[in-house]
Design a protein around this motif. Structure first.
Motif, PDB file in Angstrom:
ATOM      1  N   GLU A  10      18.682  35.099  17.166  1.00 15.07           N
ATOM      2  CA  GLU A  10      17.377  34.845  17.428  1.00 15.07           C
ATOM      3  C   GLU A  10      16.559  34.637  16.349  1.00 15.07           C
ATOM      4  O   GLU A  10      16.966  35.591  14.708  1.00 15.07           O
ATOM      5  CB  GLU A  10      16.593  35.907  17.868  1.00 15.07           C
ATOM      6  CG  GLU A  10      17.133  35.879  19.646  1.00 15.07           C
ATOM      7  CD  GLU A  10      16.817  37.204  20.335  1.00 15.07           C
ATOM      8  OE1 GLU A  10      17.915  37.710  21.387  1.00 15.07           O
ATOM      9  OE2 GLU A  10      15.451  37.309  20.426  1.00 15.07           O
ATOM     10  N   MET A  11      15.219  33.293  16.635  1.00 16.70           N
ATOM     11  CA  MET A  11      14.443  33.405  14.855  1.00 16.70           C
ATOM     12  C   MET A  11      13.171  33.077  15.890  1.00 16.70           C
ATOM     13  O   MET A  11      12.949  32.917  17.048  1.00 16.70           O
ATOM     14  CB  MET A  11      14.462  32.484  14.127  1.00 16.70           C
ATOM     15  CG  MET A  11      15.699  32.952  13.342  1.00 16.70           C
ATOM     16  SD  MET A  11      15.966  31.342  11.846  1.00 16.70           S
ATOM     17  CE  MET A  11      14.623  32.118  10.888  1.00 16.70           C
ATOM     18  N   TYR A  90      18.275  26.319  19.998  1.00 18.27           N
ATOM     19  CA  TYR A  90      18.730  24.820  18.579  1.00 18.27           C
ATOM     20  C   TYR A  90      20.609  25.641  18.676  1.00 18.27           C
ATOM     21  O   TYR A  90      20.494  26.359  18.580  1.00 18.27           O
ATOM     22  CB  TYR A  90      18.182  24.932  18.019  1.00 18.27           C
ATOM     23  CG  TYR A  90      16.245  24.661  17.968  1.00 18.27           C
ATOM     24  CD1 TYR A  90      15.852  25.425  18.172  1.00 18.27           C
ATOM     25  CD2 TYR A  90      16.216  23.114  17.330  1.00 18.27           C
ATOM     26  CE1 TYR A  90      14.345  24.602  18.416  1.00 18.27           C
ATOM     27  CE2 TYR A  90      14.992  22.818  17.516  1.00 18.27           C
ATOM     28  CZ  TYR A  90      14.080  23.736  18.028  1.00 18.27           C
ATOM     29  OH  TYR A  90      12.867  23.375  18.068  1.00 18.27           O
ATOM     30  N   PHE A  91      20.932  23.732  19.031  1.00 18.18           N
ATOM     31  CA  PHE A  91      22.272  23.967  18.413  1.00 18.18           C
ATOM     32  C   PHE A  91      22.562  23.048  17.320  1.00 18.18           C
ATOM     33  O   PHE A  91      22.538  21.877  17.371  1.00 18.18           O
ATOM     34  CB  PHE A  91      23.196  23.348  20.255  1.00 18.18           C
ATOM     35  CG  PHE A  91      23.100  24.199  20.806  1.00 18.18           C
ATOM     36  CD1 PHE A  91      22.118  24.093  22.231  1.00 18.18           C
ATOM     37  CD2 PHE A  91      24.022  25.842  20.785  1.00 18.18           C
ATOM     38  CE1 PHE A  91      22.047  25.766  23.118  1.00 18.18           C
ATOM     39  CE2 PHE A  91      23.826  26.648  22.207  1.00 18.18           C
ATOM     40  CZ  PHE A  91      23.056  26.528  22.867  1.00 18.18           C
ATOM     41  N   CYS A  92      23.602  23.267  16.622  1.00 18.01           N
ATOM     42  CA  CYS A  92      24.448  22.727  15.587  1.00 18.01           C
ATOM     43  C   CYS A  92      25.886  22.083  16.004  1.00 18.01           C
ATOM     44  O   CYS A  92      26.105  23.108  16.384  1.00 18.01           O
ATOM     45  CB  CYS A  92      24.555  23.820  14.289  1.00 18.01           C
ATOM     46  SG  CYS A  92      24.900  22.615  13.191  1.00 18.01           S
ATOM     47  N   THR A 107      26.875  28.782  17.844  1.00 17.90           N
ATOM     48  CA  THR A 107      25.979  29.498  19.169  1.00 17.90           C
ATOM     49  C   THR A 107      24.671  29.795  19.858  1.00 17.90           C
ATOM     50  O   THR A 107      24.478  29.856  20.435  1.00 17.90           O
ATOM     51  CB  THR A 107      26.612  30.982  19.374  1.00 17.90           C
ATOM     52  OG1 THR A 107      26.577  31.010  17.190  1.00 17.90           O
ATOM     53  CG2 THR A 107      28.647  30.633  19.380  1.00 17.90           C
ATOM     54  N   GLY A 108      24.421  28.650  18.655  1.00 15.83           N
ATOM     55  CA  GLY A 108      22.886  28.665  19.440  1.00 15.83           C
ATOM     56  C   GLY A 108      21.734  29.603  18.375  1.00 15.83           C
ATOM     57  O   GLY A 108      22.362  30.593  18.181  1.00 15.83           O
ATOM     58  N   THR A 109      20.847  29.173  17.944  1.00 16.65           N
ATOM     59  CA  THR A 109      19.136  29.937  17.284  1.00 16.65           C
ATOM     60  C   THR A 109      18.467  29.691  18.385  1.00 16.65           C
ATOM     61  O   THR A 109      17.779  28.752  18.959  1.00 16.65           O
ATOM     62  CB  THR A 109      19.514  29.320  15.955  1.00 16.65           C
ATOM     63  OG1 THR A 109      20.106  30.081  15.180  1.00 16.65           O
ATOM     64  CG2 THR A 109      18.160  30.168  15.833  1.00 16.65           C
ATOM     65  N   LEU A 110      18.271  30.662  19.196  1.00 14.68           N
ATOM     66  CA  LEU A 110      16.928  30.850  19.579  1.00 14.68           C
ATOM     67  C   LEU A 110      15.380  31.567  19.028  1.00 14.68           C
ATOM     68  O   LEU A 110      15.506  32.510  18.891  1.00 14.68           O
ATOM     69  CB  LEU A 110      16.976  32.073  21.282  1.00 14.68           C
ATOM     70  CG  LEU A 110      15.881  32.115  22.250  1.00 14.68           C
ATOM     71  CD1 LEU A 110      15.277  30.941  22.837  1.00 14.68           C
ATOM     72  CD2 LEU A 110      16.471  33.087  22.600  1.00 14.68           C
TER      73      LEU A 110
ATOM     74  N   LYS B  41      22.240  32.244  28.045  1.00 13.58           N
ATOM     75  CA  LYS B  41      22.048  32.129  26.940  1.00 13.58           C
ATOM     76  C   LYS B  41      23.709  31.791  25.569  1.00 13.58           C
ATOM     77  O   LYS B  41      23.837  32.827  24.951  1.00 13.58           O
ATOM     78  CB  LYS B  41      22.454  33.578  26.361  1.00 13.58           C
ATOM     79  CG  LYS B  41      20.348  33.456  27.322  1.00 13.58           C
ATOM     80  CD  LYS B  41      20.309  35.681  27.141  1.00 13.58           C
ATOM     81  CE  LYS B  41      18.774  35.249  27.672  1.00 13.58           C
ATOM     82  NZ  LYS B  41      17.600  37.197  27.304  1.00 13.58           N
ATOM     83  N   GLN B  42      24.502  30.935  26.178  1.00 14.54           N
ATOM     84  CA  GLN B  42      25.601  30.602  25.805  1.00 14.54           C
ATOM     85  C   GLN B  42      25.999  29.716  25.169  1.00 14.54           C
ATOM     86  O   GLN B  42      24.714  28.518  25.462  1.00 14.54           O
ATOM     87  CB  GLN B  42      26.851  31.498  26.555  1.00 14.54           C
ATOM     88  CG  GLN B  42      27.374  32.729  25.883  1.00 14.54           C
ATOM     89  CD  GLN B  42      28.707  33.170  27.049  1.00 14.54           C
ATOM     90  OE1 GLN B  42      29.643  31.980  27.014  1.00 14.54           O
ATOM     91  NE2 GLN B  42      28.325  33.649  27.677  1.00 14.54           N
ATOM     92  N   SER B  43      26.561  29.119  24.356  1.00 13.88           N
ATOM     93  CA  SER B  43      26.654  27.504  23.930  1.00 13.88           C
ATOM     94  C   SER B  43      27.093  26.311  25.262  1.00 13.88           C
ATOM     95  O   SER B  43      28.424  27.216  26.023  1.00 13.88           O
ATOM     96  CB  SER B  43      27.294  27.655  22.793  1.00 13.88           C
ATOM     97  OG  SER B  43      27.204  26.602  21.979  1.00 13.88           O
TER      98      SER B  43
END
Lengths: 115, 116
Positions: A10-11, A90-92, A107-110, B41-43
């Motif tokens: 999270e950011m 955001y997914f890389c 895994t993503g950054t919210l 909340k997961q990929s």
């Protein structure tokens, strides 16, 4: 195995400020592509920016730019002049240049943009 | 351009029944379509890859008999969840690649499945 790591779950950023999201990947391939996808609360996946590994120049799309460090296998996303509408997951993602065309996601950054 | 639709956007079904989700490429021909599953909340987790006119390739751990995938035409792929159970409740997303630019995937808006 090919992996994508996003170390920031999270950011938060203030509106109009700049934020950088981190992403590292691991691959033995020489030809591949990297992406940043945005998933807002609607859950529609939106392509933000993409980078071809053979290109040395960092990709830029308006307020979004990447810092692609091939030797370090790093692909960070910088969002300038953050807007409330940038609030999203955001997914890389990585895809090799072979036949599978499989996207490997981090895994993503919210990201929360605060007014 | 490059629009992918999914139908339905939200479905509720009873345990033991089957439900079909459609994925359509509206303005391009999709040689390959992908099906993902996403928990809150997961990929995204890739379930299977389907090519038009051939059998789908499933990822390890995905039950082929439970998640039936059919890619009958260049614009339509379907995912059928058979004998659904509450643990199959999830968000299912499809994506498609066009003939040109094979590496770029265009995503559908997703389908929320709730099994009661």
């Amino acid at each position: 195995a090919q992996t994508v790591t996003q170390s920031q779950p999270e950011m938060s950023v203030q509106e109009a400020e700049t934020v950088t999201l981190s992403c590292t990947y691991d691959t033995s391939e020489s030809n591949y592509y990297l992406f940043w996808y945005k998933q807002p609360p609607s859950r529609q996946m939106i392509l933000v920016i993409r980078q071809e590994a053979y290109k040395q120049q960092n990709a830029t799309e308006n307020r979004f730019s990447v810092n692609f460090q091939k030797a370090a296998k790093s692909f960070s996303l910088k969002i300038s002049d953050s807007q409330l509408g940038d609030t999203a997951m955001y997914f890389c993602a990585f895809i090799d240049g072979g036949a599978t065309n499989k996207l490997i996601f981090g895994t993503g950054t919210l990201l929360a943009v605060q007014p | 351009g490059a629009v992918v639709s999914q139908h339905p956007s939200w479905v509720i079904c009873k345990s033991g029944t089957s439900v079909k989700i459609e994925c359509r490429s509206l303005d391009f021909q999709a040689t390959t379509m992908f099906w993902y599953r996403q928990f809150p909340k997961q990929s995204l987790m890739l379930m299977a890859t389907s090519n038009e006119g051939s059998k789908a390739t499933y990822e390890q751990g995905v039950e082929k008999d439970k998640f039936l995938i059919n890619h009958a035409s260049l614009t339509l792929s379907t995912l059928t969840v058979t004998s659904a159970h509450p643990e199959d409740s999830s968000f299912y997303i499809c994506s498609a690649t066009a003939r040109q630019g094979l590496y770029e995937q265009y995503f559908g808006p997703g389908t929320r499945l709730t099994v009661t």
